[in-house]
Design a protein around this motif. Sequence first.
Motif, PDB file in Angstrom:
ATOM      1  N   THR A 122       0.884  -1.512   0.343  1.00  0.00           N
ATOM      2  CA  THR A 122       0.221  -0.081   0.188  1.00  0.00           C
ATOM      3  C   THR A 122       0.805   0.817   0.110  1.00  0.00           C
ATOM      4  O   THR A 122       0.979   2.315  -0.800  1.00  0.00           O
ATOM      5  CB  THR A 122      -0.351  -0.097   0.869  1.00  0.00           C
TER       6      THR A 122
ATOM      7  N   LEU B  92       0.779   4.039  -2.750  1.00  0.00           N
ATOM      8  CA  LEU B  92       0.403   5.397  -2.418  1.00  0.00           C
ATOM      9  C   LEU B  92       2.027   6.622  -3.334  1.00  0.00           C
ATOM     10  O   LEU B  92       1.699   7.572  -3.160  1.00  0.00           O
ATOM     11  CB  LEU B  92       0.863   5.798  -0.756  1.00  0.00           C
TER      12      LEU B  92
ATOM     13  N   CYS C 120       1.225   1.280   8.873  1.00  0.00           N
ATOM     14  CA  CYS C 120      -0.298   0.617   8.879  1.00  0.00           C
ATOM     15  C   CYS C 120      -0.654   0.235  10.229  1.00  0.00           C
ATOM     16  O   CYS C 120       0.419  -0.470  11.051  1.00  0.00           O
ATOM     17  CB  CYS C 120       0.101  -0.072   7.678  1.00  0.00           C
TER      18      CYS C 120
ATOM     19  N   TRP D 295      -7.985   4.914   4.453  1.00  0.00           N
ATOM     20  CA  TRP D 295      -7.790   3.543   4.837  1.00  0.00           C
ATOM     21  C   TRP D 295      -7.918   3.267   3.457  1.00  0.00           C
ATOM     22  O   TRP D 295      -8.148   3.436   2.062  1.00  0.00           O
ATOM     23  CB  TRP D 295      -9.365   3.214   6.019  1.00  0.00           C
ATOM     24  N   TYR D 296      -6.863   2.265   3.679  1.00  0.00           N
ATOM     25  CA  TYR D 296      -7.284   1.107   2.245  1.00  0.00           C
ATOM     26  C   TYR D 296      -6.988  -0.215   2.139  1.00  0.00           C
ATOM     27  O   TYR D 296      -7.546  -1.118   3.809  1.00  0.00           O
ATOM     28  CB  TYR D 296      -5.728   0.914   1.483  1.00  0.00           C
TER      29      TYR D 296
ATOM     30  N   VAL E  93      -4.352  -3.274  -4.858  1.00  0.00           N
ATOM     31  CA  VAL E  93      -4.849  -2.028  -3.141  1.00  0.00           C
ATOM     32  C   VAL E  93      -6.153  -1.149  -4.177  1.00  0.00           C
ATOM     33  O   VAL E  93      -6.041  -0.995  -5.065  1.00  0.00           O
ATOM     34  CB  VAL E  93      -3.173  -1.511  -3.355  1.00  0.00           C
ATOM     35  N   TYR E  94      -6.879  -0.830  -2.713  1.00  0.00           N
ATOM     36  CA  TYR E  94      -8.105   0.217  -3.373  1.00  0.00           C
ATOM     37  C   TYR E  94      -8.316   0.874  -1.981  1.00  0.00           C
ATOM     38  O   TYR E  94      -7.511   0.129  -1.046  1.00  0.00           O
ATOM     39  CB  TYR E  94      -9.096  -1.559  -3.354  1.00  0.00           C
ATOM     40  N   ASP E  95      -9.305   1.382  -2.760  1.00  0.00           N
ATOM     41  CA  ASP E  95      -9.436   2.605  -1.159  1.00  0.00           C
ATOM     42  C   ASP E  95     -10.663   1.771  -0.590  1.00  0.00           C
ATOM     43  O   ASP E  95     -11.494   0.927  -0.824  1.00  0.00           O
ATOM     44  CB  ASP E  95     -10.401   4.021  -1.802  1.00  0.00           C
ATOM     45  N   TRP E  96     -10.496   2.091   0.993  1.00  0.00           N
ATOM     46  CA  TRP E  96     -11.426   1.437   1.401  1.00  0.00           C
ATOM     47  C   TRP E  96     -12.653   2.322   2.073  1.00  0.00           C
ATOM     48  O   TRP E  96     -12.290   3.600   3.160  1.00  0.00           O
ATOM     49  CB  TRP E  96     -10.486   0.517   2.231  1.00  0.00           C
TER      50      TRP E  96
ATOM     51  N   ARG F 231     -10.179   0.910  -7.302  1.00  0.00           N
ATOM     52  CA  ARG F 231      -9.213   0.609  -7.041  1.00  0.00           C
ATOM     53  C   ARG F 231      -7.584   1.976  -7.212  1.00  0.00           C
ATOM     54  O   ARG F 231      -7.910   2.166  -8.304  1.00  0.00           O
ATOM     55  CB  ARG F 231      -8.825  -0.729  -8.052  1.00  0.00           C
TER      56      ARG F 231
ATOM     57  N   ASP G 231      -4.162   1.429  -7.496  1.00  0.00           N
ATOM     58  CA  ASP G 231      -2.713   0.674  -8.239  1.00  0.00           C
ATOM     59  C   ASP G 231      -2.731   0.307  -9.766  1.00  0.00           C
ATOM     60  O   ASP G 231      -1.731  -0.751 -10.289  1.00  0.00           O
ATOM     61  CB  ASP G 231      -2.456  -0.933  -7.610  1.00  0.00           C
TER      62      ASP G 231
END
Length: 122
Positions: A43, A47, A61, A94-95, A104-107, A117, A119
């Motif tokens: 993550t 980023l 994290c 938050w991911y 990898v996604y946003d949460w 998503r 990435d």
Amino acid sequence: MTLTETAYAEIGLAFIAAVLLAGCAPAEEAPSVASADEACERTIATLVAERDYPADQMTGCDGWKSEEPDGFYVLRVNGYCHDPKGCGSVLMGWYAVEASTGAVYDWDVGEMQIGQRIDQKR
């Protein structure tokens, strides 16, 4: 054109076609992750690469393997606190990371679900 010249021309055309087709191949998925620490590393790297976050501003994290949705690590990415008296929050976001693919996604904390998503900008 002689037989040898024809053979070399066909080999050259096959090589050019192979090079062009290789450029059209789909991008490989990121490797799977097996722990919250690996998900955190993936993550933070995403980023830095995709959202231009400065790597030196992220400390790590807090994360866990999610049961709902199954197969994901949910992570809170933390930044440095520069105030010697303490900070109210160092949350950078938050991911969620899919364990099987490493995607990898946003949460979405409010909805407790996976977002977009993040990435794929390469």
